[in-house]
Motif scaffolding. Structure first.
Motif, PDB file in Angstrom:
ATOM      1  N   ALA A   1      60.577  22.689  34.381  1.00  0.00           N
ATOM      2  CA  ALA A   1      61.157  22.991  33.672  1.00  0.00           C
ATOM      3  C   ALA A   1      61.924  23.599  35.489  1.00  0.00           C
ATOM      4  CB  ALA A   1      61.598  24.213  32.863  1.00  0.00           C
ATOM      5  N   LYS A   2      60.263  24.804  36.147  1.00  0.00           N
ATOM      6  CA  LYS A   2      60.619  25.255  37.405  1.00  0.00           C
ATOM      7  C   LYS A   2      60.468  24.356  38.622  1.00  0.00           C
ATOM      8  CE  LYS A   2      56.040  26.921  36.752  1.00  0.00           C
ATOM      9  NZ  LYS A   2      54.633  27.876  36.517  1.00  0.00           N
ATOM     10  N   HIS A   3      60.130  22.972  37.717  1.00  0.00           N
ATOM     11  CA  HIS A   3      59.272  22.148  39.077  1.00  0.00           C
ATOM     12  C   HIS A   3      61.663  21.544  39.551  1.00  0.00           C
ATOM     13  CE1 HIS A   3      59.107  19.067  42.093  1.00  0.00           C
ATOM     14  NE2 HIS A   3      59.661  18.583  41.488  1.00  0.00           N
ATOM     15  N   ALA A   4      61.977  20.995  37.840  1.00  0.00           N
ATOM     16  CA  ALA A   4      63.134  20.934  37.805  1.00  0.00           C
ATOM     17  C   ALA A   4      64.314  21.593  39.164  1.00  0.00           C
ATOM     18  CB  ALA A   4      63.798  19.783  36.748  1.00  0.00           C
TER      19      ALA A   4
ATOM     20  N   ALA B   1      61.737  18.197  50.500  1.00  0.00           N
ATOM     21  CA  ALA B   1      61.175  19.475  51.404  1.00  0.00           C
ATOM     22  C   ALA B   1      60.783  20.623  50.128  1.00  0.00           C
ATOM     23  CB  ALA B   1      62.324  19.796  52.724  1.00  0.00           C
ATOM     24  N   PHE B   2      62.022  20.508  49.034  1.00  0.00           N
ATOM     25  CA  PHE B   2      61.268  21.541  48.200  1.00  0.00           C
ATOM     26  C   PHE B   2      60.112  21.221  47.902  1.00  0.00           C
ATOM     27  CE2 PHE B   2      64.377  25.618  48.334  1.00  0.00           C
ATOM     28  CZ  PHE B   2      64.877  25.222  48.936  1.00  0.00           C
ATOM     29  N   THR B   3      59.731  20.872  47.887  1.00  0.00           N
ATOM     30  CA  THR B   3      58.808  19.866  46.561  1.00  0.00           C
ATOM     31  C   THR B   3      58.201  19.626  47.201  1.00  0.00           C
ATOM     32  OG1 THR B   3      60.430  18.244  45.438  1.00  0.00           O
ATOM     33  CG2 THR B   3      57.799  17.429  45.336  1.00  0.00           C
ATOM     34  N   MET B   4      57.497  19.076  48.756  1.00  0.00           N
ATOM     35  CA  MET B   4      56.721  18.509  49.514  1.00  0.00           C
ATOM     36  C   MET B   4      55.551  19.870  49.656  1.00  0.00           C
ATOM     37  SD  MET B   4      56.379  15.136  51.279  1.00  0.00           S
ATOM     38  CE  MET B   4      55.507  15.427  52.494  1.00  0.00           C
ATOM     39  N   ILE B   5      56.331  20.353  50.538  1.00  0.00           N
ATOM     40  CA  ILE B   5      56.179  22.206  51.775  1.00  0.00           C
ATOM     41  C   ILE B   5      54.691  22.880  50.862  1.00  0.00           C
ATOM     42  CG2 ILE B   5      56.908  24.156  52.712  1.00  0.00           C
ATOM     43  CD1 ILE B   5      59.334  22.636  53.439  1.00  0.00           C
ATOM     44  N   PRO B   6      55.200  23.133  49.056  1.00  0.00           N
ATOM     45  CA  PRO B   6      54.092  23.594  48.680  1.00  0.00           C
ATOM     46  C   PRO B   6      52.814  22.806  48.333  1.00  0.00           C
ATOM     47  CG  PRO B   6      56.626  23.660  47.632  1.00  0.00           C
ATOM     48  CD  PRO B   6      56.260  22.708  48.097  1.00  0.00           C
TER      49      PRO B   6
ATOM     50  N   THR C   1      56.064  13.002  45.834  1.00  0.00           N
ATOM     51  CA  THR C   1      57.375  13.927  46.180  1.00  0.00           C
ATOM     52  C   THR C   1      58.400  12.612  45.235  1.00  0.00           C
ATOM     53  OG1 THR C   1      56.461  15.525  47.644  1.00  0.00           O
ATOM     54  CG2 THR C   1      59.036  14.694  47.547  1.00  0.00           C
ATOM     55  N   VAL C   2      57.706  11.922  47.012  1.00  0.00           N
ATOM     56  CA  VAL C   2      59.512  10.101  46.177  1.00  0.00           C
ATOM     57  C   VAL C   2      59.117   9.776  45.091  1.00  0.00           C
ATOM     58  CG1 VAL C   2      59.558   7.870  47.286  1.00  0.00           C
ATOM     59  CG2 VAL C   2      58.936  10.190  49.065  1.00  0.00           C
ATOM     60  N   ILE C   3      57.557   9.762  44.119  1.00  0.00           N
ATOM     61  CA  ILE C   3      57.899   9.416  43.421  1.00  0.00           C
ATOM     62  C   ILE C   3      58.467   9.863  41.905  1.00  0.00           C
ATOM     63  CG2 ILE C   3      55.643   8.476  41.747  1.00  0.00           C
ATOM     64  CD1 ILE C   3      54.210   7.488  43.724  1.00  0.00           C
ATOM     65  N   GLY C   4      58.235  11.757  42.275  1.00  0.00           N
ATOM     66  CA  GLY C   4      58.243  12.689  40.817  1.00  0.00           C
ATOM     67  C   GLY C   4      59.840  12.737  41.675  1.00  0.00           C
ATOM     68  N   ASP C   5      60.317  12.641  42.419  1.00  0.00           N
ATOM     69  CA  ASP C   5      61.659  12.913  42.472  1.00  0.00           C
ATOM     70  C   ASP C   5      63.217  12.406  42.850  1.00  0.00           C
ATOM     71  OD1 ASP C   5      60.242  15.674  42.746  1.00  0.00           O
ATOM     72  OD2 ASP C   5      60.945  16.274  44.299  1.00  0.00           O
ATOM     73  N   THR C   6      62.551  11.057  43.256  1.00  0.00           N
ATOM     74  CA  THR C   6      63.766   9.802  43.183  1.00  0.00           C
ATOM     75  C   THR C   6      64.495   9.629  42.239  1.00  0.00           C
ATOM     76  OG1 THR C   6      62.634   8.473  45.346  1.00  0.00           O
ATOM     77  CG2 THR C   6      64.604   7.830  44.289  1.00  0.00           C
ATOM     78  N   ALA C   7      64.071   9.922  40.900  1.00  0.00           N
ATOM     79  CA  ALA C   7      64.611   9.539  39.776  1.00  0.00           C
ATOM     80  C   ALA C   7      65.771  11.014  39.975  1.00  0.00           C
ATOM     81  CB  ALA C   7      64.142   9.169  38.112  1.00  0.00           C
ATOM     82  N   SER C   8      64.741  12.057  39.397  1.00  0.00           N
ATOM     83  CA  SER C   8      65.578  13.283  38.814  1.00  0.00           C
ATOM     84  C   SER C   8      66.280  14.229  40.863  1.00  0.00           C
ATOM     85  CB  SER C   8      64.320  13.968  39.319  1.00  0.00           C
ATOM     86  OG  SER C   8      64.806  15.514  38.720  1.00  0.00           O
ATOM     87  N   ILE C   9      66.242  13.572  41.394  1.00  0.00           N
ATOM     88  CA  ILE C   9      67.339  13.696  42.279  1.00  0.00           C
ATOM     89  C   ILE C   9      68.733  12.499  42.308  1.00  0.00           C
ATOM     90  CG2 ILE C   9      67.857  13.960  45.238  1.00  0.00           C
ATOM     91  CD1 ILE C   9      65.441  14.605  45.527  1.00  0.00           C
ATOM     92  N   SER C  10      68.182  11.687  42.043  1.00  0.00           N
ATOM     93  CA  SER C  10      69.676  10.843  41.874  1.00  0.00           C
ATOM     94  C   SER C  10      70.571  10.819  40.027  1.00  0.00           C
ATOM     95  CB  SER C  10      68.839   9.026  41.401  1.00  0.00           C
ATOM     96  OG  SER C  10      68.197   8.847  42.512  1.00  0.00           O
TER      97      SER C  10
ATOM     98  N   ALA D   1      64.056  13.077  33.720  1.00  0.00           N
ATOM     99  CA  ALA D   1      63.598  12.767  34.574  1.00  0.00           C
ATOM    100  C   ALA D   1      62.466  13.229  35.722  1.00  0.00           C
ATOM    101  CB  ALA D   1      64.687  12.186  35.699  1.00  0.00           C
ATOM    102  N   MET D   2      62.248  14.451  35.517  1.00  0.00           N
ATOM    103  CA  MET D   2      61.098  15.393  36.136  1.00  0.00           C
ATOM    104  C   MET D   2      60.138  15.315  34.857  1.00  0.00           C
ATOM    105  SD  MET D   2      60.373  16.577  39.329  1.00  0.00           S
ATOM    106  CE  MET D   2      61.967  16.576  39.574  1.00  0.00           C
ATOM    107  N   TYR D   3      60.606  15.053  34.253  1.00  0.00           N
ATOM    108  CA  TYR D   3      59.424  15.056  33.216  1.00  0.00           C
ATOM    109  C   TYR D   3      58.583  14.029  32.543  1.00  0.00           C
ATOM    110  CZ  TYR D   3      56.692  16.186  28.763  1.00  0.00           C
ATOM    111  OH  TYR D   3      56.048  15.799  27.484  1.00  0.00           O
ATOM    112  N   TRP D   4      59.157  12.974  32.660  1.00  0.00           N
ATOM    113  CA  TRP D   4      58.654  11.568  32.406  1.00  0.00           C
ATOM    114  C   TRP D   4      58.153  11.354  33.974  1.00  0.00           C
ATOM    115  CZ3 TRP D   4      58.993   7.697  36.262  1.00  0.00           C
ATOM    116  CH2 TRP D   4      58.592   6.352  36.224  1.00  0.00           C
ATOM    117  N   ALA D   5      58.290  11.685  35.187  1.00  0.00           N
ATOM    118  CA  ALA D   5      57.404  11.492  36.469  1.00  0.00           C
ATOM    119  C   ALA D   5      55.741  12.317  36.035  1.00  0.00           C
ATOM    120  CB  ALA D   5      58.344  11.753  37.617  1.00  0.00           C
ATOM    121  N   MET D   6      56.027  13.798  36.054  1.00  0.00           N
ATOM    122  CA  MET D   6      54.808  14.155  35.981  1.00  0.00           C
ATOM    123  C   MET D   6      54.342  14.295  34.867  1.00  0.00           C
ATOM    124  SD  MET D   6      56.946  18.228  36.491  1.00  0.00           S
ATOM    125  CE  MET D   6      55.453  19.451  36.779  1.00  0.00           C
ATOM    126  N   LYS D   7      54.500  13.777  34.020  1.00  0.00           N
ATOM    127  CA  LYS D   7      53.880  12.973  32.180  1.00  0.00           C
ATOM    128  C   LYS D   7      53.093  11.968  33.064  1.00  0.00           C
ATOM    129  CE  LYS D   7      52.539  13.556  28.522  1.00  0.00           C
ATOM    130  NZ  LYS D   7      51.810  14.598  27.757  1.00  0.00           N
TER     131      LYS D   7
END
Length: 161
Positions: free
Chosen positions: A23-26, A68-73, A87-96, A140-146
């Motif tokens: 939830a925080k990451h999303a 960038a918001f994901t990668m910088i931290p 970042t690309v693996i974790g965020d692409t589906a979520s952002i799409s 999508a984010m939960y799936w990627a983080m899991k």
């Protein structure tokens, strides 16, 4: 340091669970993407571009700023190449999912696309679009983080430090 057998629990990180971390990451991703999208929309409008060109720029900047918001931290805890991969693996589906939902809704809400910041319709639309974007990006984010957690946890470690 105590080991934890429950893969969803990370009390030493203060997040409490994978769901809370997701939830925080999303939310961070939603904020970054919408900043990028807002900048793209403002630039397209200021330059007098048509809707399609403005939309392309806005979505491209949504991805760039969201990444960038994901990668910088993450750069505090891992090298650039690894942070970029996660970042690309974790965020692409979520952002799409977020961008597709938000833009479809933006076109579906009567008057939203032509509303200015001073119009109530703009703020009503944002009140619909932003929660919907979060709602579709979360799974999508939960799936990627899991998945990342099962493969070694570098994303999980980076998001908790």
């Amino acid at each position: 340091m105590q080991e934890h057998n429950d893969k969803d629990a990370h009390p030493h990180h203060g997040g409490g669970s994978l769901r809370w971390a997701t939830a925080k990451h999303a939310l961070r991703c939603l904020i970054g993407c919408n900043i990028g999208e807002g900048i793209g929309a403002a630039v397209g409008f200021a330059l007098g571009w048509d809707v399609t060109s403005t939309l392309v720029l806005a979505v491209a900047l949504a991805f760039a700023v969201g990444y960038a918001f994901t990668m910088i931290p993450m750069l505090r805890t891992m090298p650039w190449r690894q942070a970029a991969k996660v970042t690309v693996i974790g965020d692409t589906a979520s952002i799409s999912a977020m961008e597709l939902t938000e833009n479809l809704l933006a076109f579906a809400i009567p008057g939203f696309m032509m509303a200015s910041l001073a119009d109530a319709m703009f703020w009503i639309g944002m009140g619909i679009i932003l929660p919907a974007g979060f709602a579709v990006s979360y799974p999508a984010m939960y799936w990627a983080m899991k998945r990342e957690q099962k493969e070694g946890g570098s994303m999980m470690q980076a998001h908790h430090h």
